[in-house]
Design an enzyme around this catalytic site. Structure first.
Site, PDB file in Angstrom:
ATOM      1  N   THR A   1       8.998   3.804 -11.558  1.00 22.27           N
ATOM      2  CA  THR A   1       8.171   2.539 -11.947  1.00 22.27           C
ATOM      3  C   THR A   1       7.163   3.051 -12.971  1.00 22.27           C
ATOM      4  O   THR A   1       6.794   4.466 -12.992  1.00 22.27           O
ATOM      5  CB  THR A   1       7.521   2.077 -10.529  1.00 22.27           C
ATOM      6  OG1 THR A   1       6.393   1.184 -11.140  1.00 22.27           O
ATOM      7  CG2 THR A   1       6.953   3.195  -9.808  1.00 22.27           C
ATOM      8  N   ASP A   2       6.634   2.158 -13.695  1.00 23.41           N
ATOM      9  CA  ASP A   2       5.182   2.486 -14.805  1.00 23.41           C
ATOM     10  C   ASP A   2       4.299   2.801 -13.887  1.00 23.41           C
ATOM     11  O   ASP A   2       3.032   3.308 -14.348  1.00 23.41           O
ATOM     12  CB  ASP A   2       5.306   1.238 -15.425  1.00 23.41           C
ATOM     13  CG  ASP A   2       4.718  -0.102 -14.853  1.00 23.41           C
ATOM     14  OD1 ASP A   2       4.809  -0.058 -13.396  1.00 23.41           O
ATOM     15  OD2 ASP A   2       4.429  -1.096 -15.587  1.00 23.41           O
ATOM     16  N   GLU A   3       4.104   2.532 -12.389  1.00 21.66           N
ATOM     17  CA  GLU A   3       2.965   2.752 -11.610  1.00 21.66           C
ATOM     18  C   GLU A   3       2.603   4.187 -11.379  1.00 21.66           C
ATOM     19  O   GLU A   3       1.487   4.527 -11.111  1.00 21.66           O
ATOM     20  CB  GLU A   3       3.155   2.332 -10.305  1.00 21.66           C
ATOM     21  CG  GLU A   3       3.380   0.693 -10.334  1.00 21.66           C
ATOM     22  CD  GLU A   3       2.743  -0.216  -8.985  1.00 21.66           C
ATOM     23  OE1 GLU A   3       2.176   0.553  -8.082  1.00 21.66           O
ATOM     24  OE2 GLU A   3       3.229  -1.296  -8.939  1.00 21.66           O
TER      25      GLU A   3
ATOM     26  N   TYR B   1       2.353   4.139  -2.605  1.00 19.99           N
ATOM     27  CA  TYR B   1       3.712   3.895  -3.021  1.00 19.99           C
ATOM     28  C   TYR B   1       4.058   4.572  -4.555  1.00 19.99           C
ATOM     29  O   TYR B   1       4.791   5.479  -4.575  1.00 19.99           O
ATOM     30  CB  TYR B   1       3.795   2.399  -3.575  1.00 19.99           C
ATOM     31  CG  TYR B   1       4.993   2.095  -4.238  1.00 19.99           C
ATOM     32  CD1 TYR B   1       6.125   2.255  -3.930  1.00 19.99           C
ATOM     33  CD2 TYR B   1       4.425   1.571  -5.654  1.00 19.99           C
ATOM     34  CE1 TYR B   1       7.258   1.915  -4.869  1.00 19.99           C
ATOM     35  CE2 TYR B   1       5.581   1.355  -6.692  1.00 19.99           C
ATOM     36  CZ  TYR B   1       6.837   1.467  -6.154  1.00 19.99           C
ATOM     37  OH  TYR B   1       7.937   1.146  -7.119  1.00 19.99           O
TER      38      TYR B   1
ATOM     39  N   LYS C   1       6.479   7.535  -5.569  1.00 22.88           N
ATOM     40  CA  LYS C   1       7.525   7.438  -6.743  1.00 22.88           C
ATOM     41  C   LYS C   1       7.388   8.724  -7.811  1.00 22.88           C
ATOM     42  O   LYS C   1       8.236   9.202  -8.031  1.00 22.88           O
ATOM     43  CB  LYS C   1       7.262   6.077  -7.261  1.00 22.88           C
ATOM     44  CG  LYS C   1       7.835   4.969  -6.467  1.00 22.88           C
ATOM     45  CD  LYS C   1       9.260   4.967  -6.099  1.00 22.88           C
ATOM     46  CE  LYS C   1      10.225   4.635  -7.351  1.00 22.88           C
ATOM     47  NZ  LYS C   1      11.570   4.527  -6.869  1.00 22.88           N
TER      48      LYS C   1
HETATM   49  P1  NAD Z   1      13.422  -3.830  -2.770  1.00 19.96           P
HETATM   50  O1  NAD Z   1      12.329  -3.480  -1.920  1.00 19.96           O
HETATM   51  O2  NAD Z   1      13.937  -5.448  -2.971  1.00 19.96           O
HETATM   52  O3  NAD Z   1      14.849  -3.022  -2.272  1.00 19.96           O
HETATM   53  C1  NAD Z   1      14.894  -1.755  -1.929  1.00 19.96           C
HETATM   54  C2  NAD Z   1      16.101  -1.572  -1.207  1.00 19.96           C
HETATM   55  O4  NAD Z   1      16.324  -0.298  -0.696  1.00 19.96           O
HETATM   56  C3  NAD Z   1      16.468  -2.430   0.178  1.00 19.96           C
HETATM   57  O5  NAD Z   1      17.902  -3.067   0.073  1.00 19.96           O
HETATM   58  C4  NAD Z   1      16.290  -1.650   1.180  1.00 19.96           C
HETATM   59  O6  NAD Z   1      17.169  -2.042   2.462  1.00 19.96           O
HETATM   60  C5  NAD Z   1      17.033  -0.555   0.724  1.00 19.96           C
HETATM   61  N1  NAD Z   1      16.326   0.675   1.423  1.00 19.96           N
HETATM   62  C6  NAD Z   1      14.841   1.033   1.672  1.00 19.96           C
HETATM   63  N2  NAD Z   1      14.948   1.998   2.415  1.00 19.96           N
HETATM   64  C7  NAD Z   1      16.072   2.644   2.578  1.00 19.96           C
HETATM   65  C8  NAD Z   1      16.637   3.873   3.007  1.00 19.96           C
HETATM   66  N3  NAD Z   1      15.831   4.758   3.824  1.00 19.96           N
HETATM   67  N4  NAD Z   1      18.075   4.115   3.033  1.00 19.96           N
HETATM   68  C9  NAD Z   1      18.585   3.171   2.283  1.00 19.96           C
HETATM   69  N5  NAD Z   1      18.310   2.072   1.635  1.00 19.96           N
HETATM   70  C10 NAD Z   1      16.955   1.827   2.012  1.00 19.96           C
HETATM   71  O7  NAD Z   1      13.116  -2.677  -4.211  1.00 19.96           O
HETATM   72  P2  NAD Z   1      13.329  -3.429  -5.588  1.00 19.96           P
HETATM   73  O8  NAD Z   1      11.945  -4.105  -6.046  1.00 19.96           O
HETATM   74  O9  NAD Z   1      14.498  -3.926  -5.786  1.00 19.96           O
HETATM   75  O10 NAD Z   1      13.138  -2.133  -6.102  1.00 19.96           O
HETATM   76  C11 NAD Z   1      14.331  -1.094  -6.375  1.00 19.96           C
HETATM   77  C12 NAD Z   1      13.791   0.447  -7.015  1.00 19.96           C
HETATM   78  O11 NAD Z   1      13.287  -0.279  -8.164  1.00 19.96           O
HETATM   79  C13 NAD Z   1      12.848   1.072  -6.327  1.00 19.96           C
HETATM   80  O12 NAD Z   1      12.951   2.490  -6.231  1.00 19.96           O
HETATM   81  C14 NAD Z   1      11.523   0.602  -6.985  1.00 19.96           C
HETATM   82  O13 NAD Z   1      10.566   1.657  -6.911  1.00 19.96           O
HETATM   83  C15 NAD Z   1      11.849   0.514  -8.465  1.00 19.96           C
HETATM   84  N6  NAD Z   1      10.852  -0.636  -9.264  1.00 19.96           N
HETATM   85  C16 NAD Z   1      10.832  -1.608  -8.665  1.00 19.96           C
HETATM   86  C17 NAD Z   1      10.067  -2.516  -9.602  1.00 19.96           C
HETATM   87  C18 NAD Z   1       9.739  -3.984  -9.318  1.00 19.96           C
HETATM   88  O14 NAD Z   1       9.001  -4.602  -9.948  1.00 19.96           O
HETATM   89  N7  NAD Z   1      10.280  -4.633  -8.193  1.00 19.96           N
HETATM   90  C19 NAD Z   1       9.785  -2.113 -11.038  1.00 19.96           C
HETATM   91  C20 NAD Z   1      10.108  -0.833 -11.677  1.00 19.96           C
HETATM   92  C21 NAD Z   1      10.791   0.001 -10.429  1.00 19.96           C
HETATM   93  O1  DAU Z   2       4.839  -2.083 -12.211  1.00 17.66           O
HETATM   94  C1  DAU Z   2       5.971  -1.950 -11.427  1.00 17.66           C
HETATM   95  C2  DAU Z   2       5.820  -2.292  -9.803  1.00 17.66           C
HETATM   96  O2  DAU Z   2       5.460  -3.437  -9.615  1.00 17.66           O
HETATM   97  C3  DAU Z   2       6.795  -1.664  -8.890  1.00 17.66           C
HETATM   98  O3  DAU Z   2       7.046  -0.439  -8.969  1.00 17.66           O
HETATM   99  C4  DAU Z   2       6.699  -2.339  -7.500  1.00 17.66           C
HETATM  100  O4  DAU Z   2       7.724  -1.894  -6.646  1.00 17.66           O
HETATM  101  C5  DAU Z   2       6.459  -3.756  -7.499  1.00 17.66           C
HETATM  102  O5  DAU Z   2       6.010  -4.156  -6.188  1.00 17.66           O
HETATM  103  C6  DAU Z   2       5.038  -4.194  -8.487  1.00 17.66           C
HETATM  104  O6  DAU Z   2       3.956  -3.606  -8.001  1.00 17.66           O
HETATM  105  P1  DAU Z   2       2.792  -4.554  -8.111  1.00 17.66           P
HETATM  106  O7  DAU Z   2       1.638  -4.134  -6.939  1.00 17.66           O
HETATM  107  O8  DAU Z   2       2.120  -4.891  -9.402  1.00 17.66           O
HETATM  108  O9  DAU Z   2       3.409  -6.044  -7.660  1.00 17.66           O
HETATM  109  P2  DAU Z   2       2.825  -7.441  -6.813  1.00 17.66           P
HETATM  110  O10 DAU Z   2       3.886  -8.330  -6.848  1.00 17.66           O
HETATM  111  O11 DAU Z   2       2.637  -6.605  -5.351  1.00 17.66           O
HETATM  112  O12 DAU Z   2       1.371  -7.678  -7.339  1.00 17.66           O
HETATM  113  C7  DAU Z   2       1.415  -7.993  -8.788  1.00 17.66           C
HETATM  114  C8  DAU Z   2      -0.139  -8.139  -8.802  1.00 17.66           C
HETATM  115  O13 DAU Z   2      -0.677  -9.377  -8.127  1.00 17.66           O
HETATM  116  C9  DAU Z   2      -0.985  -6.936  -8.413  1.00 17.66           C
HETATM  117  O14 DAU Z   2      -2.253  -7.106  -9.282  1.00 17.66           O
HETATM  118  C10 DAU Z   2      -1.583  -7.451  -7.288  1.00 17.66           C
HETATM  119  C11 DAU Z   2      -1.685  -9.124  -7.470  1.00 17.66           C
HETATM  120  N1  DAU Z   2      -1.446  -9.675  -5.760  1.00 17.66           N
HETATM  121  C12 DAU Z   2      -0.275  -9.607  -5.469  1.00 17.66           C
HETATM  122  C13 DAU Z   2       0.030 -10.231  -4.019  1.00 17.66           C
HETATM  123  C14 DAU Z   2       1.303  -9.805  -3.309  1.00 17.66           C
HETATM  124  C15 DAU Z   2      -2.267 -10.905  -5.487  1.00 17.66           C
HETATM  125  O15 DAU Z   2      -3.075 -11.146  -6.393  1.00 17.66           O
HETATM  126  N2  DAU Z   2      -1.838 -11.397  -4.237  1.00 17.66           N
HETATM  127  C16 DAU Z   2      -0.886 -11.191  -3.912  1.00 17.66           C
HETATM  128  O16 DAU Z   2      -0.802 -11.706  -2.610  1.00 17.66           O
END
Ligand code: NAD
Ligand code: DAU
Length: 350
Positions: A133-135, A158, A162
């Protein structure tokens, strides 16, 4: 070119399910094994359209279970791993950081060790692809962009977990010669995202006339990318990325939260046939997230220049596809928001 028995971890989750679908449909000669523990975030309903494909196998299991993982690697002799399984929600990491260390750090270590034990010193045509992730780069001020060379500076449990896993992947490359690639992507949105993240949470709340809890003053900025474009980028990096390298992936699409929420409200009013501005009235400013990163913005020029990748849809198009999907998949939404979701929601927002 890599050989073709591929382990995809976390394939029942949001991004993972789109990656699994793309690989299963595009590469009939590959054998795709989707390993997922089916936590609250994992859902096999995300993959019903490809579950019977001849080149697809689902295995339920936990990446932190070392004995199980070792025997799985022994059984399938994976040529490559695309590792997405993780605890992924920042708010949950603030409440339970250790769960993030277990899955994101120790789970990744167990996969790295299993891959290393399987191939020992002969990693020819092998690849460990770590999805990150970019975080990990922390927070930007009003200007600037995250580049691949930006120092790591994670702020939430988190992002710290990562960042730690990224470091271990790189260390296994340097120390043991394990071929790897890491991608760091911005905020994804799209169909099948669990409604704890901003966009699907707010879509669900608008449908149900519930308040839209905007953290702090809403002036936090994120870069948003349509999930299918992320999956396409992963396919490209998997096949054409340079080993031992990292690539940033982003949407060239920065939005302040409050502006994004207002756009979402307008599109939802149209989609639901409600009066103009009726969804905006649900906006409620609530207590800020602790350690809330001000701004993320990705410089995705490296993957663009080296591999020719760029997003295929505009944000307005992607958001429309997403809204339509949630409105047409009421059963999916109702099933994931019943049970433990209600307890989570109460704890997080009461
Ligand atoms: P998600 O939470 O939707 O899915 C995570 C999946 O991993 C689920 O299916 C869960 O059952 C599985 N999982 C969790 N713990 C596990 C374990 N111990 N063993 C096996 N499986 C397990 O997550 P996502 O948003 O699809 O993110 C996927 C990946 O991409 C993550 O590594 C996250 O850090 C990264 N990522 C997410 C975002 C985003 O915006 N969502 C952005 C950049 C990177
Ligand atoms: O940048 C990549 C990341 O983006 C991924 O690695 C993470 O897995 C993914 O969860 C996401 O992280 P964020 O914290 O940016 O996403 P989230 O959707 O939780 O929140 C987006 C923005 O909105 C953040 O500034 C917090 C705000 N927010 C979020 C929630 C859930 C609110 O204001 N209210 C809310 O209820």
């Amino acid at each position: 070119m890599h050989n073709k028995t591929i382990l995809i971890t976390g394939g029942a989750g949001f991004i993972g399910s789109h990656v699994v679908r793309l690989f299963v449909e595009k590469y009939p000669d590959y054998k795709i094994i989707n390993l997922d523990a089916l936590t609250y975030a994992g859902n096999l309903e995300n993959l019903t359209d490809i579950e019977d494909a001849a080149n697809y196998t689902f295995v339920k299991g936990d990446i932190t279970d070392e004995g199980f993982i070792n025997s799985l690697f022994d059984e399938y002799k994976f040529d490559s791993v695309i590792h997405l399984a993780a605890e992924s929600h920042v708010d949950r990491s603030i409440k339970d950081p250790l769960a993030f260390v277990r899955t994101n750090v120790i789970g990744t270590m167990i996969l790295l060790n299993a891959f290393k034990a399987l191939w020992k010193d002969d990693f020819a045509d092998k690849l460990f692809y770590h999805v990150s992730t970019d975080e990990v780069y922390g927070s930007l001020g009003e200007t600037g962009l995250f580049e691949e060379t930006t120092s790591y500076d994670p702020n939430s449990p988190y992002s710290a977990s990562k960042a730690s896993s990224d470091h271990f992947v790189r260390a296994y490359g340097e120390t043991y010669g394990m071929p790897y690639v890491i991608t760091n992507c911005s905020n994804n949105y799209g169909q099948n995202q669990f409604p704890e993240k901003l966009i699907p949470l707010f879509i669900n709340n608008i449908i149900n006339h519930k308040p839209l809890p905007v953290y702090g003053d809403g002036n936090y900025t994120r870069d948003w990318l349509y999930v299918v474009d992320h999956a396409i980028a992963i396919d490209l990096v998997f096949h054409e990325g340079k080993q031992g390298d990292t690539y940033n992936i982003g949407g060239f699409n920065e939005w302040k939260n409050i502006d994004l929420v207002k756009l979402l409200c307008q599109q939802m009013d149209v989609a639901l046939g409600r009066d103009k501005d009726s969804s905006e009235e649900l906006i409620t400013y609530v207590k800020d997230r602790p350690g809330h990163d001000l701004r993320y913005a990705i410089d995705a020029s490296k993957i663009n220049k080296e591999l020719g990748w760029k997003p295929s849809v505009t944000f307005e198009q992607g958001l429309k596809i997403t809204i339509d999907w949630y409105l047409n998949n009421e059963d999916w939404l109702n099933s994931v928001t019943s049970g433990s979701y209600q307890t989570y929601y109460q704890k997080q927002y009461s």
